[in-house]
Write an enzyme that holds these catalytic residues in place. Structure first.
Site: not given
Lengths: 322, 322, 322, 322, 322, 322
Positions: A38, A98, A193, A195, A223-224, A226
């Site tokens: 479980d 976080q 990066k 706007r 991590d990813t 990106g």
């Protein structure tokens, strides 16, 4: 080491624990870890720890919720078994990103984790390259936040690259880049990066000189991949000659490997703070072991001496290479 | 406001408290504050606060140890007088720069202060532009860390300057500069003061383009003004057309005024988070009041509504100006 | 002493720390203390304290808020540097007079201070002649409240005065006077300054016999010397032959020296619990060192033996003198 | 009173609780209290207290360990039943005399009790005439320490005695005597029982004038009545005309009644903070009810207004009588 | 319900939350929940909860470590967003079986979880049929442990079976069986699986009469269904006519469904405390909703009234059916 | 044992403490315990305990409130006297039956007691056969809950009885009976006293076979002996040949002795966890000493070794007897 020292390895990174165990010449203490069908974790310390000083090795790496819970249960078991001192070695500290509220009504998850570890009964935390130095202050117990800067400088100087620039993949990483750049005697650049206006499309802007240079992209974790892979792309566009990536924690989640394994990137250097599965060890990957630093730190803590010497020796070694 | 709301001002910034009091249309609650000849503080709440929700206004600005101790005694007095809720408004948070260990065997003073405030009995902290966002995580109670970015953007857009570049006076301030730059639709640059090798002299390096531009140097606080004034000098050398300085907290200690009051700097904009003595108000100084934001926040907290709208309105106003 | 003992001196009373250091034959541990131009304290422990048992010597004497904050930062630095045991030697305990609410809506400042010290991480407090014995109960950690009665008795018996009366300068000091009187074999008297009715002028009333006697005025501390000097005056009027003053803590704030340096007062005896500036060392002042008692106590605590013997030896010595 | 107010009486002083209940016009909330044959207490709140503000009336009077445990269990039951606010009315605070270490290796029992009450979940303590004011500082929650001075002054002025002297039965009681004396416009005297030298027999010495006067002996509590009855005897020998005794808490343990019921003592006045058994109500005993003060205080706390007015009115009434 | 009530659903059992939301006629508060690719949870409260009383619905059901972490982050976010009251509705309490040390050097995991929930900032826990009643005592905050006995009795009486015996599948479940049996007016039996001597094979022993009877096997949870399915087998061998299973929490991990879906078992009744995936809803499964009890309890808590009536009504309904 | 070990006996069970002292060959440390005439306890440690590891022996047996308070004061005195480690040996844990809420608005008294012991400053609890194992989880400090099963098995095997059945006097005791039964290789039976319907009279039902057997009734404690004596009666009626009773804690309150001293009961075996007064030692009573287990445990804890071996040896001994 005297006989009141105990070294215990959780299930998150047994290989690193083995390495440390060998360097310290102390066998790992028996520990039973199970995960029920479980999903609940079960742990049991294999033999007596009464009155001992324990070092638990467990990065809270993915699956973070499971490795973290396992760590907490180990601490509780040690506490209730009357261990004298519980030192928690967490080379990778899950939830460290976080660490503040960036939007209203968010939790500060890293503090929640810090509270959990402290309240479970840990007496000291040894960790590596925290996402933000301030996380030390989330604890009321001593935190040794070991740095990888010197380790990386030592590793990179061996590569004997010229015209180097250290690049932060985002504005938040500027300080980290600067620390490494200082050791390498290199300039820095920062990828920004954003706007320019709220209506415009996102643009990648490079602050600092990178053209024709060997760019070392540095981050605390991948991590990813990106951010770092699009940073590499930007460097390429901006005329950098070549790029390598250096990072402490190799989470490699999602399609990270795919993103990293591209032509422009000549090398990806990471530490073994997180266990890296066989299938994720691609050709350009170089793994820098932190076992020696950790073993050294554990020894120093156990003996009650300063860890300063350790890093001073490393510093000297680097100076000679330069 | 209902009658269970109490507004109390410590002795650190009575002018700001008065402004807030007027905006909220609530008289300041009587408070006796004394400093004995041996330096001990004495406080006494002037009339009953039983069952009330109190907002104490006291930046822990220099002399920080005195203003901090005064704040703690006020909190203790409120707690023992059965105030229902103690909200601490600390527009400037003393010791916030000591927020991590940069060298071994240092304290984390900002955490010590956080613990003191929390343990004295505060239920919530309202503060401004913390030196590091992570300090929120030093508390287990809610912290509202109000930002000055929009306030500053609004103020600066009114100046109608062209060819603007936002400059961080050191690498650590890159994120702050970027936040303001985004609102102004401007690029950023970063001052990187350092030795390239350990043997070489210190050099000031500017990352990014500043030549011929109107440079806005931004920092969270101006203490002795050492960093920021040498940054201004560097900008001048690098061919910037003009520079102005914008910062939230005006400590102005040592010979700060002298350093700031130089030709190349056209304006110094600061908030009134810290009380600024008359003799320190030099000609180029412009003071941006945070009283309205604070009053608004206090009102929102008291009413139990979100503070989001407040900043959204400010955001919209800025968009129109651009 | 074994090598795991560390003696550290804050900046409040370096002379006393030096004396203790000599008596214990242990060099003071290096400690860096700075006060920035904005008033913030900065401390850093000079070398490793891992696993040691530390004794920090720091009276929280004026400027109390600064010396107290310094003490707290030292404790935090020690805690985060993994000291095994943090013993805080606070010969003078600032804010000890604010130990209860005498009026509604006051803080209990001494408890606030106790909480601060305890929560910063201290394991034990060694202090001297607390304003009220009950302050020990403000702590949950052990407090050794050393008494000066025997020290004073020993000192005064050497003066070989006759017809002595021990006088409390106010009703609250009756117990302290009685304790000394018992050792000297002398009677006591109490000064009771008050209005008999709410409309009448204040009158000084002496309860007990003082005429023709050598009066020893005793108090725990001399701050502005207001109470004690007007007590001396009252004794003079009441026909006392001569008066001397004895007190543990010499704060000497305001115009204390002026008030004390009058004809009728033949001698003022104080301890060195608080550092006494050169310019405040007037002719009649005699300083009784507590270094030996403190060194003895530290030794006993370190060795884990009882402090009883120490005071028993002193008691015997006194008995012989009588 | 609104419907969210709950008044609960433990088993220690049901009569006082009844009186308070009548004055507040609120029925006592049902509470089941049992003591099993093995001595364990059992309590159960009779009906819902969810969301209510509760006032529990329970002096921790003899048998203190039983009444204290009962109080703690009531608090726990209230906490677990989701009472919003738990106010503990403890007119007599057991163990208050053990408020400091007078000898090495003693506990500070009053602090142990304070911790127990606070940690069980109480939010506020209302008590009467604490043995030492500093005990307020043993708590981190608000403590209302009501005084009996004015109540006693009012009561004694009605006796219209002349040539009054207020006498403290020992040196520690000097402050209490002085407080009452100030209200009565009378002088004070102090009984000092002690050995002048260590070899001599104990002697009772009276400091101050008592001959031919009406002596009011005041103490905070009468336990076995040893001290106070020998004080009365001393006053008789010293030529006092008559003596009465006034004290807040009537424990009357051992043969207290016998000792008090002697010719020279004309009256013994005590409050009903502790329930006084029928067989202990001897002829000279006068009981001054504190029910009105308690009811008033409870009302003020509930309504969130200051208790100052209450005592100011009493003060005025006294002024008129003088 | 008034406007200061907030109902929030974590991701563990949205269907149950929806049902409760409908019964209470309150829309669910917006909540963003994400799980990053590295396994970390992220939550954000969708709109203001300042000053509100929140009920979070989140069973810590499998994957327990994930649902638990999510719950803790929600609590932290609520706390830091100044929610007035945080009520945690955890119909299934993960780790509840690890509620004591059965072997040396085990943790007490349920206490670790309790500490985590309490320290994250929850003010009250509402849960269902805890594995052991004593787990309530692991908390210092109020715990409402709702029972399913009456719900099950009501459900089973509707089946109108005769010759019923309630069977505990192991000795530890005897009390639970007895509670249900009392409501049904039926006898009980207990399955005792064990080795008679240490060398012998395991034997299943049935204590009590089951032959020819309709057996109701009751347990608090069905995990892998190992114990309960072999209990059913034993009953079959012992001559029971038919068996049904009733249990509160349906974890259904491993091959539970397969084990349960056998001829001898005529029905499996469980509640929806845990979300049951579509593919696990086999034909004999009957789901008894606890939404009404939970909605009722939430209402009672919000209104500050007793939950007693609720269960009394249910009790009466059952009495009538019998 | 080394010299830093201290053994202290409270006043609750001096005989047991003496026995342990002899087995460990360590003299009991001097301790003064008084109970004042008003019922307050007073304790004082007789000589220094600085830096020592202390074991306090004090069951919180009747009068529980007094023995418990005494224990807390001893702990506080030890803490304030700087004992290094405070181990609390509580062979009988008072209030352990109030370990959960069985009705709304009850306290969880056992948790209140656990909090009191922990907060007073205990570092570890050694206890015996807790009413519920889960009470271990009421503490955050280590709890060694020693079992009497093996001790009882050893004792009972010596009686060489045949056709034995182990009987639980109520459903809640089924697990305890089963544990003993396993060691004896015997079957179990359970007494189930209850009403079948709400209107019917109470009936005693026996689940399992007892006819013609030698029944061993087992319970954790005998208080008034009501349950156990009526269980014995039921066994008699059901045709059991003979019954003996075995229980850990002998409270023997009310008319317990009378109830136990009946023909059908051939023997009552209890431990000396609670001091048994002379007049309660009736003929059939056999007292099994736990001094050896306790002495062994204390030794193991002091030496930092596992207690496992101890019980393994006992287990082996039992295996041989079977």
């Amino acid at each position: 080491m005297a006989e009141d020292m105990v070294l215990i390895a959780g299930s998150a990174n047994p290989e690193l624990a083995e390495e440390i165990s060998k360097k310290l010449d102390i066998a790992l203490h028996p520990l039973e870890v199970k995960q029920f069908s479980d999903g609940e974790k079960y742990v049991r310390i294999g033999k007596s720890v009464r009155g001992t000083r324990v070092f638990v090795i467990q990065p809270t790496s993915p699956p973070t919720n499971d490795t973290l819970m396992e760590l907490l249960l180990i601490i509780d078991a040690l506490k209730r078994s009357s261990a004298k001192e519980i030192n928690v070695v967490v080379p990778y500290f899950g939830y460290s990103r976080q660490d503040r509220k960036t939007l209203p009504r968010e939790p500060i998850s890293a503090r929640v984790v810090a509270n959990m570890i402290e309240m479970a009964g840990a007496h000291r935390v040894i960790t590596f390259d925290l996402h933000a130095d301030q996380i030390q202050g989330f604890f009321d117990i001593p935190v040794d936040n070991l740095e990888t800067t010197l380790l990386f400088a030592d590793f990179l100087l061996d590569k004997k690259k010229k015209d180097v620039v250290v690049v932060a993949p985002d504005v938040g990483g500027a300080k980290r880049a600067r620390r490494l750049a200082r050791e390498l005697g290199a300039p820095i650049a920062i990828i920004d990066k954003r706007r320019m206006g709220h209506a415009e499309a996102e643009a990648i802007n490079i602050i600092g000189e990178v053209e024709g240079k060997f760019a070392i992209l540095i981050d605390d974790m991948i991590d990813t991949a990106g951010t770092i892979s699009s940073a590499a792309e930007a460097l390429k566009k901006a005329g950098a000659k070549e790029a390598c990536i250096i990072a402490t924690h190799a989470l490699f989640s999602g399609d990270a490997i795919e993103k990293l394994d591209q032509d422009f990137i000549s090398m990806v250097g990471v530490t073994n703070s997180v266990a890296i599965a066989k299938e994720k060890r691609f050709k350009k990957l170089e793994i820098i072991s932190i076992a020696e630093i950790l073993a050294g730190s554990i020894k120093k803590i156990y003996e009650g001496t300063s860890m300063g010497e350790f890093f001073e020796a490393l510093q000297e070694k680097i100076e000679k290479k330069k």
